[in-house]
Scaffold this motif. Structure first.
Motif, PDB file in Angstrom:
ATOM      1  N   TYR A 117     -22.016 -12.124 -23.873  1.00  0.00           N
ATOM      2  CA  TYR A 117     -22.210 -10.974 -22.986  1.00  0.00           C
ATOM      3  C   TYR A 117     -23.053 -11.413 -21.790  1.00  0.00           C
ATOM      4  O   TYR A 117     -23.900 -12.310 -21.896  1.00  0.00           O
ATOM      5  CB  TYR A 117     -22.882  -9.821 -23.728  1.00  0.00           C
ATOM      6  CG  TYR A 117     -21.963  -9.133 -24.709  1.00  0.00           C
ATOM      7  CD1 TYR A 117     -21.154  -8.074 -24.308  1.00  0.00           C
ATOM      8  CD2 TYR A 117     -21.889  -9.565 -26.032  1.00  0.00           C
ATOM      9  CE1 TYR A 117     -20.286  -7.457 -25.211  1.00  0.00           C
ATOM     10  CE2 TYR A 117     -21.026  -8.955 -26.940  1.00  0.00           C
ATOM     11  CZ  TYR A 117     -20.230  -7.903 -26.522  1.00  0.00           C
ATOM     12  OH  TYR A 117     -19.366  -7.297 -27.416  1.00  0.00           O
ATOM     13  N   ASP A 118     -22.843 -10.786 -20.667  1.00  0.00           N
ATOM     14  CA  ASP A 118     -23.460 -11.194 -19.405  1.00  0.00           C
ATOM     15  C   ASP A 118     -24.869 -10.611 -19.281  1.00  0.00           C
ATOM     16  O   ASP A 118     -25.055  -9.447 -18.907  1.00  0.00           O
ATOM     17  CB  ASP A 118     -22.598 -10.726 -18.226  1.00  0.00           C
ATOM     18  CG  ASP A 118     -23.115 -11.256 -16.887  1.00  0.00           C
ATOM     19  OD1 ASP A 118     -23.910 -12.227 -16.908  1.00  0.00           O
ATOM     20  OD2 ASP A 118     -22.741 -10.694 -15.845  1.00  0.00           O
ATOM     21  N   VAL A 119     -25.877 -11.411 -19.645  1.00  0.00           N
ATOM     22  CA  VAL A 119     -27.274 -11.032 -19.458  1.00  0.00           C
ATOM     23  C   VAL A 119     -27.990 -12.180 -18.767  1.00  0.00           C
ATOM     24  O   VAL A 119     -27.557 -13.327 -18.822  1.00  0.00           O
ATOM     25  CB  VAL A 119     -27.974 -10.712 -20.805  1.00  0.00           C
ATOM     26  CG1 VAL A 119     -27.370  -9.493 -21.458  1.00  0.00           C
ATOM     27  CG2 VAL A 119     -27.926 -11.913 -21.737  1.00  0.00           C
ATOM     28  N   ASP A 120     -29.095 -11.859 -18.097  1.00  0.00           N
ATOM     29  CA  ASP A 120     -29.882 -12.887 -17.433  1.00  0.00           C
ATOM     30  C   ASP A 120     -30.689 -13.678 -18.471  1.00  0.00           C
ATOM     31  O   ASP A 120     -30.565 -13.450 -19.673  1.00  0.00           O
ATOM     32  CB  ASP A 120     -30.817 -12.241 -16.405  1.00  0.00           C
ATOM     33  CG  ASP A 120     -30.048 -11.681 -15.204  1.00  0.00           C
ATOM     34  OD1 ASP A 120     -29.005 -12.269 -14.844  1.00  0.00           O
ATOM     35  OD2 ASP A 120     -30.485 -10.657 -14.651  1.00  0.00           O
ATOM     36  N   GLU A 121     -31.510 -14.604 -17.997  1.00  0.00           N
ATOM     37  CA  GLU A 121     -32.379 -15.362 -18.891  1.00  0.00           C
ATOM     38  C   GLU A 121     -33.171 -14.384 -19.757  1.00  0.00           C
ATOM     39  O   GLU A 121     -33.840 -13.490 -19.232  1.00  0.00           O
ATOM     40  CB  GLU A 121     -33.338 -16.236 -18.078  1.00  0.00           C
ATOM     41  CG  GLU A 121     -34.197 -17.169 -18.898  1.00  0.00           C
ATOM     42  CD  GLU A 121     -33.403 -18.327 -19.497  1.00  0.00           C
ATOM     43  OE1 GLU A 121     -33.901 -18.924 -20.462  1.00  0.00           O
ATOM     44  OE2 GLU A 121     -32.298 -18.618 -18.994  1.00  0.00           O
ATOM     45  N   PRO A 122     -33.103 -14.514 -21.084  1.00  0.00           N
ATOM     46  CA  PRO A 122     -33.787 -13.549 -21.956  1.00  0.00           C
ATOM     47  C   PRO A 122     -35.279 -13.442 -21.660  1.00  0.00           C
ATOM     48  O   PRO A 122     -35.972 -14.444 -21.470  1.00  0.00           O
ATOM     49  CB  PRO A 122     -33.543 -14.125 -23.354  1.00  0.00           C
ATOM     50  CG  PRO A 122     -32.259 -14.867 -23.231  1.00  0.00           C
ATOM     51  CD  PRO A 122     -32.299 -15.482 -21.860  1.00  0.00           C
TER      52      PRO A 122
ATOM     53  N   ASP B 199     -33.623  -4.691 -18.720  1.00  0.00           N
ATOM     54  CA  ASP B 199     -33.258  -4.373 -17.330  1.00  0.00           C
ATOM     55  C   ASP B 199     -31.851  -3.782 -17.265  1.00  0.00           C
ATOM     56  O   ASP B 199     -31.166  -3.608 -18.279  1.00  0.00           O
ATOM     57  CB  ASP B 199     -33.364  -5.622 -16.449  1.00  0.00           C
ATOM     58  CG  ASP B 199     -32.517  -6.783 -16.968  1.00  0.00           C
ATOM     59  OD1 ASP B 199     -31.550  -6.536 -17.703  1.00  0.00           O
ATOM     60  OD2 ASP B 199     -32.833  -7.941 -16.633  1.00  0.00           O
ATOM     61  N   LYS B 200     -31.423  -3.475 -16.049  1.00  0.00           N
ATOM     62  CA  LYS B 200     -30.139  -2.806 -15.859  1.00  0.00           C
ATOM     63  C   LYS B 200     -28.976  -3.658 -16.364  1.00  0.00           C
ATOM     64  O   LYS B 200     -28.036  -3.155 -16.989  1.00  0.00           O
ATOM     65  CB  LYS B 200     -29.932  -2.475 -14.380  1.00  0.00           C
ATOM     66  CG  LYS B 200     -28.671  -1.670 -14.106  1.00  0.00           C
ATOM     67  CD  LYS B 200     -28.537  -1.320 -12.628  1.00  0.00           C
ATOM     68  CE  LYS B 200     -27.252  -0.530 -12.376  1.00  0.00           C
ATOM     69  NZ  LYS B 200     -27.096  -0.198 -10.939  1.00  0.00           N
ATOM     70  N   LYS B 201     -29.044  -4.967 -16.122  1.00  0.00           N
ATOM     71  CA  LYS B 201     -27.963  -5.850 -16.545  1.00  0.00           C
ATOM     72  C   LYS B 201     -27.837  -5.863 -18.069  1.00  0.00           C
ATOM     73  O   LYS B 201     -26.729  -5.896 -18.626  1.00  0.00           O
ATOM     74  CB  LYS B 201     -28.197  -7.262 -16.003  1.00  0.00           C
ATOM     75  CG  LYS B 201     -26.961  -8.153 -16.060  1.00  0.00           C
ATOM     76  CD  LYS B 201     -27.207  -9.429 -15.263  1.00  0.00           C
ATOM     77  CE  LYS B 201     -25.957 -10.284 -15.205  1.00  0.00           C
ATOM     78  NZ  LYS B 201     -26.168 -11.520 -14.400  1.00  0.00           N
TER      79      LYS B 201
ATOM     80  N   GLU C 261     -31.385  -9.816 -26.300  1.00  0.00           N
ATOM     81  CA  GLU C 261     -30.757 -10.527 -25.183  1.00  0.00           C
ATOM     82  C   GLU C 261     -30.268 -11.907 -25.613  1.00  0.00           C
ATOM     83  O   GLU C 261     -29.205 -12.360 -25.175  1.00  0.00           O
ATOM     84  CB  GLU C 261     -31.744 -10.635 -24.017  1.00  0.00           C
ATOM     85  CG  GLU C 261     -31.998  -9.301 -23.323  1.00  0.00           C
ATOM     86  CD  GLU C 261     -32.998  -9.401 -22.196  1.00  0.00           C
ATOM     87  OE1 GLU C 261     -32.929  -8.572 -21.271  1.00  0.00           O
ATOM     88  OE2 GLU C 261     -33.865 -10.297 -22.234  1.00  0.00           O
ATOM     89  N   CYS C 262     -31.042 -12.577 -26.476  1.00  0.00           N
ATOM     90  CA  CYS C 262     -30.612 -13.883 -26.980  1.00  0.00           C
ATOM     91  C   CYS C 262     -29.308 -13.752 -27.783  1.00  0.00           C
ATOM     92  O   CYS C 262     -28.377 -14.551 -27.615  1.00  0.00           O
ATOM     93  CB  CYS C 262     -31.696 -14.495 -27.865  1.00  0.00           C
ATOM     94  SG  CYS C 262     -33.143 -15.095 -26.974  1.00  0.00           S
TER      95      CYS C 262
END
Length: 494
Positions: free
Chosen positions: A431-436, A441-443, A423-424
């Motif tokens: 790329y659109d990911v939430d806070e690592p 997750d789905k995102k 994710e980092c």
């Protein structure tokens, strides 16, 4: 039984454990605890005398009015602590660069502790254990849903002994018997980046000097004289290793001076005999560079052996040493005919390991840089201040991202460190990911799908081995293009 010898090497390490200790103890409670521990007033007074003689810090009589040895050392600063023999052995193993085990790195993934790395040539590899194997049993006892610390503790043991491991390979159960051995855990990694020799020191353990020397030999063979020494997030370690590394870079003269509180202990000075500076050097530091890494940083800065780049260091100039503490029984036996009784086992030639209650790690002095500066609570200001982290990616620091293990294939809902690192990397690649975090997750699966398609592989959101290798390749490129502190070092060196 092994004859006991005095430890003379200072141990420099930052302990990020903050505790609050009370100073008031009810007399009745103290009396009960004293009866339970078996510590006599004479024995406890001897511990207090030792602390007052050697502890380099402020401490009141009231703070030392504790009914246990552990309580007295806990009342000192955050770097002082009392270890039982087993705890001492584990601590020294971590500093020694060696552990007693089978040669694997594991992580808790789902219900099982899973092998994420196998060291070459060690018992686990010889027994056929591979990355991705799940540990289902240890010596016939189920390891499913157990905490990782418990499983690791059961696997580790004295070198030469054996452990039976139940292994799940793609749902097929196997059982192997593995001999434990002493496993060398490297503290140094290095690589050649163009005309730059890059060296990362995680901490100063017993194999650090040999690791740095190996790196420099490799660089010398390629005629590389521009060196980046990365001490970011290095918490310290062994003084002798920091000094030995310093002697590879610091010109002839003082590296550091140790000033002890106890007048019976001679202050110590450490020197370099290097006739001329061989390398063009940049040292990378941040707020987590502490203790032994600050000794090396201070020596390089004061002597002009290199350029310090990054952020102000932690600021720890306190020196800790270990003192072996006699058990109450050994204290009475060994001090039987003495007028000056002591709990310090190193004062007795006929003291054995079995005579010890444990070991006290205690702050006993301060160290100074070659220019005579004490950096405690102040830190070392870099020559060039550079902020870390990508503002666009929420402050992610590329130098703190680790390569993916390529041991498991995380899918939706899987929790492991590979997900966090992936994710980092994805976030740094916009790329659109939430806070690592550790959960896929789905995102993140959607971001992985896009990343896979962008790199012309099958896009389905699973962090498979092909995708992990691609992400590792991207991380290598990012380490050279997005690490602002490293980039400044390259500019300086070139």
């Amino acid at each position: 039984m092994k004859n006991f010898k005095r430890i003379t090497a200072a141990v420099l390490s930052i302990m990020i454990i903050f505790m609050v200790w009370g100073t008031d103890v009810f007399a009745a409670q103290a009396q009960i605890q004293q009866q339970e521990t078996g510590f006599s007033d004479d024995y406890l007074d001897s511990v207090r005398k030792l602390i007052k003689q050697k502890y380099s810090g402020s401490i009141t009589d009231a703070a030392l009015n504790k009914p246990t040895v552990e309580g007295m050392f806990e009342a000192l600063d955050i770097y002082s602590v009392f270890y039982k023999q087993s705890e001492f052995n584990s601590f020294m193993d971590s500093l020694g660069g060696e552990i007693e085990g089978v040669g694997i790195v594991v992580e808790k993934i789902g219900d099982y502790v899973t092998v994420v790395k196998v060291f070459e040539g060690l018992p686990a590899q010889k027994a056929g254990i591979q990355k991705g194997d799940k540990i289902s049993e240890v010596n016939g006892i189920s390891a499913a849903k157990k905490e990782i610390d418990e499983v690791i503790s059961n696997i580790k043991g004295t070198a030469g002994t054996k452990v039976k491991l139940g292994i799940l390979k793609e749902s097929i159960k196997d059982e192997v018997e593995v001999a434990r051995a002493r496993v060398d855990v490297p503290s140094v990694s290095y690589e050649i980046r163009g005309n730059i020799g890059y060296i990362l020191i995680d901490m100063f353990s017993a194999n650090t000097y040999s690791g740095v020397k190996e790196a420099l030999n490799e660089f010398d063979s390629k005629s590389i004289a521009n060196i980046v020494l990365d001490l970011r997030n290095n918490p310290g370690g062994l003084l002798d290793q920091a000094v030995s590394v310093g002697r590879l870079f610091v010109p002839k003269g003082l590296i550091t001076k140790l000033d002890f509180k106890d007048e019976a202990m001679e202050d110590e000075e450490y020197y370099s005999s290097l006739k001329s500076i061989k390398y063009k050097l940049a040292v990378l530091v941040n707020e987590n560079s502490a203790s032994a890494s600050e000794i090396l940083t201070g020596a390089i800065k004061d002597t002009g052996a290199g350029v310090i780049i990054g952020n102000k260091t932690f600021g720890k100039a306190k020196v800790q040493s270990f003192i072996p503490i006699l058990s109450p029984e050994a204290y009475e036996r060994l001090n039987k005919d003495s007028e000056n009784k002591t709990v310090n086992a190193s004062m007795f030639e006929d003291a054995y390991e079995s005579d010890l209650l444990g070991w006290a790690k205690m702050t006993m002095g301060m160290y100074y840089t070659p220019n005579g500066e004490c950096i405690d609570l102040k830190g070392i200001e870099p020559d060039i201040n550079v902020s870390e982290g990508s503002k666009e990616a929420g402050g992610i620091k590329v130098n703190e991202i680790r390569q993916l293990y390529i041991a498991v294939k995380p899918s939706l809902g899987t929790a492991c460190s590979d997900v966090y690192n992936a994710e980092c990397i994805l976030k740094l690649l916009n790329y659109d990911v939430d806070e690592p975090d550790n959960i896929l997750d789905k995102k993140t699966t959607e971001a992985l799908t896009r990343f896979q398609k962008d790199n012309k592989v099958y896009g389905y959101g699973v962090l498979d081995f092909c995708t992990q290798r691609l992400l590792n390749d991207k991380l290598e490129a990012l380490s050279e293009s997005e690490d602002t502190v490293y980039l400044k070092a390259v500019d300086v060196l070139e």
